[in-house]
Design an enzyme around this catalytic site. Structure first.
Site, short mmCIF file in Angstrom:
data_model
loop_
_atom_site.label_atom_id
_atom_site.label_comp_id
_atom_site.label_asym_id
_atom_site.label_seq_id
_atom_site.Cartn_x
_atom_site.Cartn_y
_atom_site.Cartn_z
N GLU A 1 0.82 -1.20 0.00
CA GLU A 1 0.00 0.00 0.00
C GLU A 1 0.86 1.25 0.00
O GLU A 1 1.94 1.27 0.57
CB GLU A 1 -0.90 0.00 1.24
CG GLU A 1 -1.96 -1.07 1.14
CD GLU A 1 -2.79 -1.22 2.39
OE1 GLU A 1 -3.91 -1.73 2.27
OE2 GLU A 1 -2.34 -0.84 3.47
N CYS B 1 3.04 8.40 1.82
CA CYS B 1 3.57 7.36 2.71
C CYS B 1 3.86 6.12 1.85
O CYS B 1 2.94 5.55 1.26
CB CYS B 1 2.55 7.08 3.80
SG CYS B 1 3.06 5.80 4.93
N CYS C 1 7.26 -7.55 6.56
CA CYS C 1 8.39 -7.02 7.34
C CYS C 1 8.95 -8.13 8.21
O CYS C 1 8.21 -8.96 8.72
CB CYS C 1 7.91 -5.85 8.20
SG CYS C 1 9.24 -5.05 9.11
N CYS D 1 7.41 -6.54 15.06
CA CYS D 1 6.98 -5.78 16.25
C CYS D 1 5.62 -6.30 16.74
O CYS D 1 4.73 -6.58 15.94
CB CYS D 1 6.88 -4.29 15.92
SG CYS D 1 8.45 -3.62 15.39
N CYS E 1 2.31 -4.35 15.68
CA CYS E 1 2.15 -3.91 14.29
C CYS E 1 1.44 -4.95 13.44
O CYS E 1 1.82 -6.13 13.43
CB CYS E 1 3.53 -3.59 13.71
SG CYS E 1 3.48 -3.21 11.95
N SER F 1 11.75 6.29 8.15
CA SER F 1 11.33 5.88 9.49
C SER F 1 11.87 4.48 9.75
O SER F 1 11.63 3.55 8.97
CB SER F 1 9.80 5.86 9.56
OG SER F 1 9.37 5.35 10.80
N SER G 1 11.63 5.02 15.38
CA SER G 1 10.49 4.47 16.11
C SER G 1 11.01 3.99 17.46
O SER G 1 11.45 2.85 17.59
CB SER G 1 9.87 3.32 15.32
OG SER G 1 9.24 3.82 14.17
N HIS H 1 9.47 4.32 20.85
CA HIS H 1 8.35 3.66 21.53
C HIS H 1 8.53 3.29 23.00
O HIS H 1 7.56 3.03 23.70
CB HIS H 1 7.88 2.41 20.77
CG HIS H 1 7.58 2.62 19.33
ND1 HIS H 1 7.22 3.83 18.81
CD2 HIS H 1 7.60 1.76 18.27
CE1 HIS H 1 7.03 3.72 17.50
NE2 HIS H 1 7.26 2.48 17.15
N CYS I 1 -1.33 4.52 10.68
CA CYS I 1 -0.12 3.80 11.07
C CYS I 1 -0.42 2.40 11.57
O CYS I 1 -1.31 2.21 12.37
CB CYS I 1 0.53 4.50 12.25
SG CYS I 1 1.22 6.04 11.82
N1 SAH Z 1 9.27 -0.06 9.77
C1 SAH Z 1 9.37 1.32 9.96
C2 SAH Z 1 8.42 2.13 9.11
C3 SAH Z 1 7.04 1.57 8.94
S1 SAH Z 1 6.03 1.51 10.37
C4 SAH Z 1 9.24 1.67 11.42
O1 SAH Z 1 8.87 0.81 12.21
O2 SAH Z 1 9.54 2.81 11.76
C5 SAH Z 1 5.49 3.19 10.48
C6 SAH Z 1 5.09 3.64 11.88
O3 SAH Z 1 3.84 3.03 12.26
C7 SAH Z 1 6.09 3.25 12.96
O4 SAH Z 1 6.42 4.33 13.80
C8 SAH Z 1 5.33 2.18 13.70
O5 SAH Z 1 5.82 2.04 14.98
C9 SAH Z 1 3.91 2.67 13.62
N2 SAH Z 1 2.93 1.65 13.96
C10 SAH Z 1 3.00 0.32 13.75
N3 SAH Z 1 1.91 -0.31 14.28
C11 SAH Z 1 1.14 0.65 14.82
C12 SAH Z 1 -0.13 0.63 15.49
N4 SAH Z 1 -0.81 -0.50 15.69
N5 SAH Z 1 -0.63 1.81 15.91
C13 SAH Z 1 0.04 2.97 15.68
N6 SAH Z 1 1.23 3.05 15.08
C14 SAH Z 1 1.78 1.90 14.63
FE1 SF4 Z 2 8.16 -3.68 10.62
FE2 SF4 Z 2 7.87 -1.11 11.32
FE3 SF4 Z 2 5.84 -2.88 11.63
FE4 SF4 Z 2 7.96 -3.03 13.19
S1 SF4 Z 2 6.51 -1.31 13.09
S2 SF4 Z 2 6.96 -4.77 12.15
S3 SF4 Z 2 9.59 -2.45 11.79
S4 SF4 Z 2 6.73 -2.21 9.70
#
Ligand code: SAH
Ligand code: SF4
Length: 354
Positions: free
Chosen positions: A86, A112, A119, A123, A126, A201, A224, A226, A343
């Site tokens: 996407e 974006c 990935c 995480c 995510c 990011s 990121s 967190h 996000c």
């Molecule tokens: N992999 C990279 C970029 C893609 S994720 C990274 O992790 O930075 C883009 C952003 O979305 C990151 O800051 C990630 O932590 C955030 N994100 C992932 N899952 C999320 C969720 N469930 N709610 C809010 N933000 C989230």
């Molecule tokens: Fe990958 Fe970013 Fe999602 Fe973590 S938050 S699983 S690094 S896309």
């Protein structure tokens, strides 16, 4: 096989004879948004046939398009192998026209962009992580997302847009292709998007941050983060065991940034995990000495997640604490929530999905 979108202008100039044709092709591709060699009127027929054979141009299909009430548009791109990712078009500020239809104030757009199908980082909060990892996107596939978003939204070629590599995937885990894409996108004869308007990011692969720092491309960095302690961060981002908080802070301190710019720290706020004032104070300490800006993100829940969205009250208190100590801090507005473009809601759609 490589496509036309995988090459820098210099590479094309070396491979295509006579070399001035390369600039014409770049112009058609990235300024006039041509999507077939037939459209490139000033190229001789034989060259078009040769290009068609050596440098495929049909790189993607847009298989779905969803528009949110706030102007956000989510596109589902299908690339080779039927894999989908996407890319999201975010309208940050509307275009303002006067009574005669002249543009008084230009719109502000942010794209974006995805860097991988799935990935590897895994995480725990995510949605992308749930689908696992399929493959890296090629440089051309990264470039194509940006070109098509400009084309589909009729963005004039000379209008600047912001790029955030925050879609699906971990950009620094696809380092070589990402760097090649950035070179192509920023070429003044092509899309001409300044590296200063491009933000990578990352979940914090410290050695790749160091490698990127040495290239000194001028790109912006978003970390990121967190969490402020390694125990929680390792629960959220398993890779933290290999690249802990200190290693990230060390890498960031060496990262070259414009004196007017800051490093962005993304802080995903999860109820009862990291939304307390003690965490805010630890964050302030951790970032001292770094020109930083903190972006607080509400955790976006999805089915079967153990985590919860924090209260607005805690979010605001957290923000106020940071600001009171002189840190820049914003709360990210979730855009496109009604179409799951926000996000962490990006996930590969397989055929079984609706
Ligand atoms: N992999 C990279 C970029 C893609 S994720 C990274 O992790 O930075 C883009 C952003 O979305 C990151 O800051 C990630 O932590 C955030 N994100 C992932 N899952 C999320 C969720 N469930 N709610 C809010 N933000 C989230
Ligand atoms: Fe990958 Fe970013 Fe999602 Fe973590 S938050 S699983 S690094 S896309």
């Amino acid at each position: 096989m490589k496509t036309i979108y995988d090459y820098t202008l210099e590479e094309l100039q070396q491979n295509i004879k006579p070399s001035f044709r390369a600039k014409q092709i770049y112009n058609w591709l990235y300024k006039k948004y041509a999507t077939s060699y037939d459209d490139m009127k000033n190229l001789p027929k034989e060259l078009k046939e040769e290009l068609q054979e050596k440098y495929p141009i049909d790189i993607c299909k847009i298989v779905k398009e969803e528009k949110s009430s706030d102007g956000t548009i989510k596109y589902l791109f299908e690339f080779a192998g039927g894999h989908t990712v996407e890319a999201v078009f975010l309208l940050m500020k509307d275009e303002v026209k006067d009574e005669d239809g002249n543009i008084e104030q230009g719109g502000k757009y942010t794209f974006c962009i995805s860097s991988q199908v799935g990935c590897k980082v895994g995480c725990s909060f995510c949605l992308t992580a749930k689908g696992g990892f399929t493959r890296n996107l090629t440089a051309g596939e990264i470039v194509a997302q940006i070109k098509y978003l400009k084309k589909l939204n009729n963005i004039p070629e000379n209008k600047s847009v912001n790029i955030v590599y925050m879609g699906m995937g971990e950009p620094l885990d696809n380092y070589e292709n990402l760097v090649q894409a950035i070179k192509i996108i920023s070429d003044l004869d092509g899309l001409a998007i300044s590296t200063r308007r491009q933000t990578i990011s990352t979940s914090g692969i410290s050695d790749k941050i160091n490698k990127l720092a040495n290239l000194d491309l001028g790109v912006q960095l978003a970390i990121s983060l967190h969490a402020v302690d390694d125990t929680l961060r390792s629960e959220l981002i398993p890779m933290n065991k290999a690249y802990n908080i200190q290693s990230i802070i060390d890498a960031v301190k060496k990262f070259p940034i414009d004196t007017r710019k800051k490093i962005m720290f993304e802080y995903l706020v999860i109820k009862d995990k990291n939304d307390d004032i003690k965490s805010a104070d630890k964050l302030i300490k951790l970032l001292s000495g770094i020109p930083s800006k903190v972006n607080l993100i509400y955790f976006n829940p999805y089915p079967d997640t153990p985590y919860e969205r924090p209260s607005r009250n805690n979010m605001v208190k957290f923000q106020e604490r940071l600001i009171s100590k002189g840190l820049l801090c914003t709360i990210r507005e979730s855009k496109g929530l009604d179409i799951s473009a926000a996000c962490g809601q990006l996930k590969e759609k397989t055929n079984g999905d609706t």
